[in-house]
Design a protein around this motif. Sequence first.
Motif, PDB file in Angstrom:
ATOM      1  N   THR A 285     -19.356  14.207   4.961  1.00 50.98           N
ATOM      2  CA  THR A 285     -18.066  14.051   5.642  1.00 50.98           C
ATOM      3  C   THR A 285     -17.666  12.584   5.721  1.00 50.98           C
ATOM      4  N   ALA A 286     -18.632  11.731   6.061  1.00 51.84           N
ATOM      5  CA  ALA A 286     -18.333  10.305   6.212  1.00 51.84           C
ATOM      6  C   ALA A 286     -18.016   9.649   4.877  1.00 51.84           C
ATOM      7  N   ASN A 287     -18.833   9.926   3.866  1.00 53.47           N
ATOM      8  CA  ASN A 287     -18.679   9.239   2.586  1.00 53.47           C
ATOM      9  C   ASN A 287     -17.585   9.831   1.715  1.00 53.47           C
ATOM     10  N   LYS A 288     -17.602  11.146   1.549  1.00 51.73           N
ATOM     11  CA  LYS A 288     -16.705  11.785   0.591  1.00 51.73           C
ATOM     12  C   LYS A 288     -15.328  12.093   1.161  1.00 51.73           C
ATOM     13  N   THR A 289     -15.207  12.116   2.473  1.00 57.00           N
ATOM     14  CA  THR A 289     -13.908  12.422   3.078  1.00 57.00           C
ATOM     15  C   THR A 289     -13.315  11.178   3.741  1.00 57.00           C
ATOM     16  N   VAL A 290     -13.903  10.776   4.870  1.00 59.21           N
ATOM     17  CA  VAL A 290     -13.383   9.625   5.609  1.00 59.21           C
ATOM     18  C   VAL A 290     -13.456   8.362   4.746  1.00 59.21           C
ATOM     19  N   GLY A 291     -14.620   8.125   4.141  1.00 61.13           N
ATOM     20  CA  GLY A 291     -14.793   6.927   3.346  1.00 61.13           C
ATOM     21  C   GLY A 291     -13.867   6.867   2.143  1.00 61.13           C
ATOM     22  N   PHE A 292     -13.697   7.990   1.454  1.00 59.29           N
ATOM     23  CA  PHE A 292     -12.840   8.026   0.270  1.00 59.29           C
ATOM     24  C   PHE A 292     -11.383   7.761   0.646  1.00 59.29           C
ATOM     25  N   ILE A 293     -10.920   8.381   1.732  1.00 57.09           N
ATOM     26  CA  ILE A 293      -9.527   8.202   2.153  1.00 57.09           C
ATOM     27  C   ILE A 293      -9.260   6.768   2.580  1.00 57.09           C
ATOM     28  N   THR A 294     -10.137   6.220   3.410  1.00 60.64           N
ATOM     29  CA  THR A 294      -9.916   4.850   3.888  1.00 60.64           C
ATOM     30  C   THR A 294     -10.049   3.831   2.756  1.00 60.64           C
ATOM     31  N   LEU A 295     -10.921   4.105   1.811  1.00 59.80           N
ATOM     32  CA  LEU A 295     -11.035   3.223   0.652  1.00 59.80           C
ATOM     33  C   LEU A 295      -9.724   3.180  -0.118  1.00 59.80           C
ATOM     34  N   MET A 296      -9.146   4.356  -0.381  1.00 59.32           N
ATOM     35  CA  MET A 296      -7.902   4.421  -1.136  1.00 59.32           C
ATOM     36  C   MET A 296      -6.751   3.749  -0.391  1.00 59.32           C
ATOM     37  N   VAL A 297      -6.714   3.912   0.926  1.00 53.75           N
ATOM     38  CA  VAL A 297      -5.678   3.233   1.723  1.00 53.75           C
ATOM     39  C   VAL A 297      -5.849   1.715   1.609  1.00 53.75           C
ATOM     40  N   GLY A 298      -7.091   1.260   1.701  1.00 53.16           N
ATOM     41  CA  GLY A 298      -7.351  -0.165   1.573  1.00 53.16           C
ATOM     42  C   GLY A 298      -6.965  -0.708   0.209  1.00 53.16           C
ATOM     43  N   VAL A 299      -7.271   0.059  -0.832  1.00 52.16           N
ATOM     44  CA  VAL A 299      -6.912  -0.349  -2.192  1.00 52.16           C
ATOM     45  C   VAL A 299      -5.398  -0.515  -2.321  1.00 52.16           C
ATOM     46  N   ALA A 300      -4.636   0.477  -1.817  1.00 55.88           N
ATOM     47  CA  ALA A 300      -3.175   0.435  -1.926  1.00 55.88           C
ATOM     48  C   ALA A 300      -2.596  -0.746  -1.152  1.00 55.88           C
ATOM     49  N   LEU A 301      -3.089  -0.961   0.059  1.00 56.89           N
ATOM     50  CA  LEU A 301      -2.562  -2.052   0.875  1.00 56.89           C
ATOM     51  C   LEU A 301      -3.007  -3.419   0.364  1.00 56.89           C
ATOM     52  N   GLY A 302      -4.122  -3.450  -0.355  1.00 52.37           N
ATOM     53  CA  GLY A 302      -4.590  -4.719  -0.915  1.00 52.37           C
ATOM     54  C   GLY A 302      -3.579  -5.318  -1.872  1.00 52.37           C
ATOM     55  N   ALA A 303      -2.910  -4.460  -2.655  1.00 54.42           N
ATOM     56  CA  ALA A 303      -1.901  -4.944  -3.595  1.00 54.42           C
ATOM     57  C   ALA A 303      -0.711  -5.543  -2.857  1.00 54.42           C
ATOM     58  N   VAL A 304      -0.274  -4.870  -1.800  1.00 56.92           N
ATOM     59  CA  VAL A 304       0.845  -5.365  -0.991  1.00 56.92           C
ATOM     60  C   VAL A 304       0.460  -6.693  -0.341  1.00 56.92           C
ATOM     61  N   LEU A 305      -0.768  -6.737   0.177  1.00 56.35           N
ATOM     62  CA  LEU A 305      -1.271  -7.953   0.828  1.00 56.35           C
ATOM     63  C   LEU A 305      -1.273  -9.121  -0.145  1.00 56.35           C
ATOM     64  N   TYR A 306      -1.769  -8.879  -1.345  1.00 54.02           N
ATOM     65  CA  TYR A 306      -1.860  -9.914  -2.377  1.00 54.02           C
ATOM     66  C   TYR A 306      -0.487 -10.503  -2.680  1.00 54.02           C
ATOM     67  N   LYS A 307       0.514  -9.634  -2.809  1.00 52.76           N
ATOM     68  CA  LYS A 307       1.849 -10.111  -3.182  1.00 52.76           C
ATOM     69  C   LYS A 307       2.582 -10.737  -2.010  1.00 52.76           C
ATOM     70  N   ARG A 308       2.360 -10.220  -0.795  1.00 54.18           N
ATOM     71  CA  ARG A 308       3.138 -10.678   0.360  1.00 54.18           C
ATOM     72  C   ARG A 308       2.648 -11.992   0.949  1.00 54.18           C
ATOM     73  N   ILE A 309       1.328 -12.193   1.029  1.00 54.47           N
ATOM     74  CA  ILE A 309       0.835 -13.379   1.743  1.00 54.47           C
ATOM     75  C   ILE A 309       0.156 -14.391   0.834  1.00 54.47           C
ATOM     76  N   GLY A 310      -0.055 -14.066  -0.427  1.00 53.38           N
ATOM     77  CA  GLY A 310      -0.660 -15.031  -1.349  1.00 53.38           C
ATOM     78  C   GLY A 310      -2.156 -14.846  -1.482  1.00 53.38           C
ATOM     79  N   ILE A 311      -2.701 -15.388  -2.554  1.00 50.71           N
ATOM     80  CA  ILE A 311      -4.085 -15.106  -2.897  1.00 50.71           C
ATOM     81  C   ILE A 311      -5.077 -15.717  -1.923  1.00 50.71           C
ATOM     82  N   TYR A 312      -4.874 -16.972  -1.491  1.00 52.99           N
ATOM     83  CA  TYR A 312      -5.829 -17.598  -0.583  1.00 52.99           C
ATOM     84  C   TYR A 312      -5.905 -16.837   0.740  1.00 52.99           C
ATOM     85  N   GLN A 313      -4.733 -16.550   1.314  1.00 56.59           N
ATOM     86  CA  GLN A 313      -4.706 -15.836   2.584  1.00 56.59           C
ATOM     87  C   GLN A 313      -5.293 -14.432   2.447  1.00 56.59           C
TER      88      GLN A 313
END
Length: 448
Positions: A285-313
Amino acid sequence: MATYRDFIDGLKPYGDKRIVATFGLGMASGFPLTFVISLLGIWLSREGVSKSDVGLFALITTFYTWKFLWSPAIDRLPLGPITKVFGQRRGWLFAIQAMMAGSLIAMATLEPATELYSVAVLAAFIAFLSASQDIVIDAYRIEIIEDEDQGYSAASYVFGYRTANFIAGAGVVAFAYFYGWSAAILLLPLLLVPGVLAALWVGEPERKQDGDFIKAEREAHKSLPVVLERLREAVYLPFKEFTRREHWLLILLFIFFFKAGDAVTAIMTGPLIVELGYSDLDIATANKTVGFITLMVGVALGAVLYKRIGIYQALLLTGILMMLTNLGFAWLATSATEGWRLGLTVGLENFATGLGTTVVIAYFAGLCNVNFTATQYALLSSLGNQARTVLGAPSGYVAEAVGWFEFFLYATALALPGLVLLMVLWKKSVGGGTLATGLATGKGKADI
């Protein structure tokens, strides 16, 4: 302050066909590693192969660590008619995928109990092809995407990669349960299809004109035979060009240390969870459900973060989050064995990892000279994996010596050198996501 419309606008690049294509490329890249490090071990164990022999198969993963050694050939060596028809990148990609499909089909015909040597040779060849495919795909996806969208490309690639991990890791095992391992392995080549279709859809990336660096090197060594000069360009110049940059050694040290704490933590979370007494259902439950979902959310937001605040930040924020979420496992080690605690800890850690993975992949892309994309990216990604090998290997001994709580404090502290090096690079404006800042010359990527 960011608004809801800003957030929606930040997600729009995911609709670009080139970004969508990187999802398919990620799928083709993701499943072979799952086969090599997970499925192979399960299959061999089911067939009665000893644990000591299964453990030796881990040696084939060294191909992923040392792939930069043969990346120059893939970067610049043509394959005759294949590259004439499809281009340098797609020609190599299709050739490698054809060999991988054939190798997997051949693997499905073997009996590990009586043909273990053949299985080992074929598995090593599949690992070599997998690492080689990664070289091509990394170069291809960098070259089809503009600099400002590299974060989205990285996120889409990781989406595809993790999706293929899940399909291969869960779907193939389930299929093997009902129909046997031979039939299940025969399904794996189908996961190459999204990568083939993506490359056919987008086409061959435009080859950049040779920059000033290559032109100057050719002029300086024009007395060399053509064959030797081409070999020099493929093998030596990618490394020479990188080491001409200001503070290049600091960049390499930063890459080695940045995810060191996260890598060491990832190796020992499994033994911790088992020792604490969590059930297989809790772990699933932790790895395949909660972990998989939160990982994918983090991946998606990482792209927005990279473009919005710059690479160093973005690197600083994700580095701090990855460091702090390691402390969650120290808390888990000293708290009651309850499913919600495990889900919370794994969920936060996977979210931070998703953010960091996207930002780091985009950062690597920005460091590559477009004339040497495959070779330089292979070098950077291989170096990033070295911390897992060098620092991860003795992690079990450290945990046994000091205990779980102290071990995860140690893993958290391992993140500090990377953050310190990041602050130094930031202050010096070195390697800020484009080659121009990495060289401090003011020239664009295509001009170097």
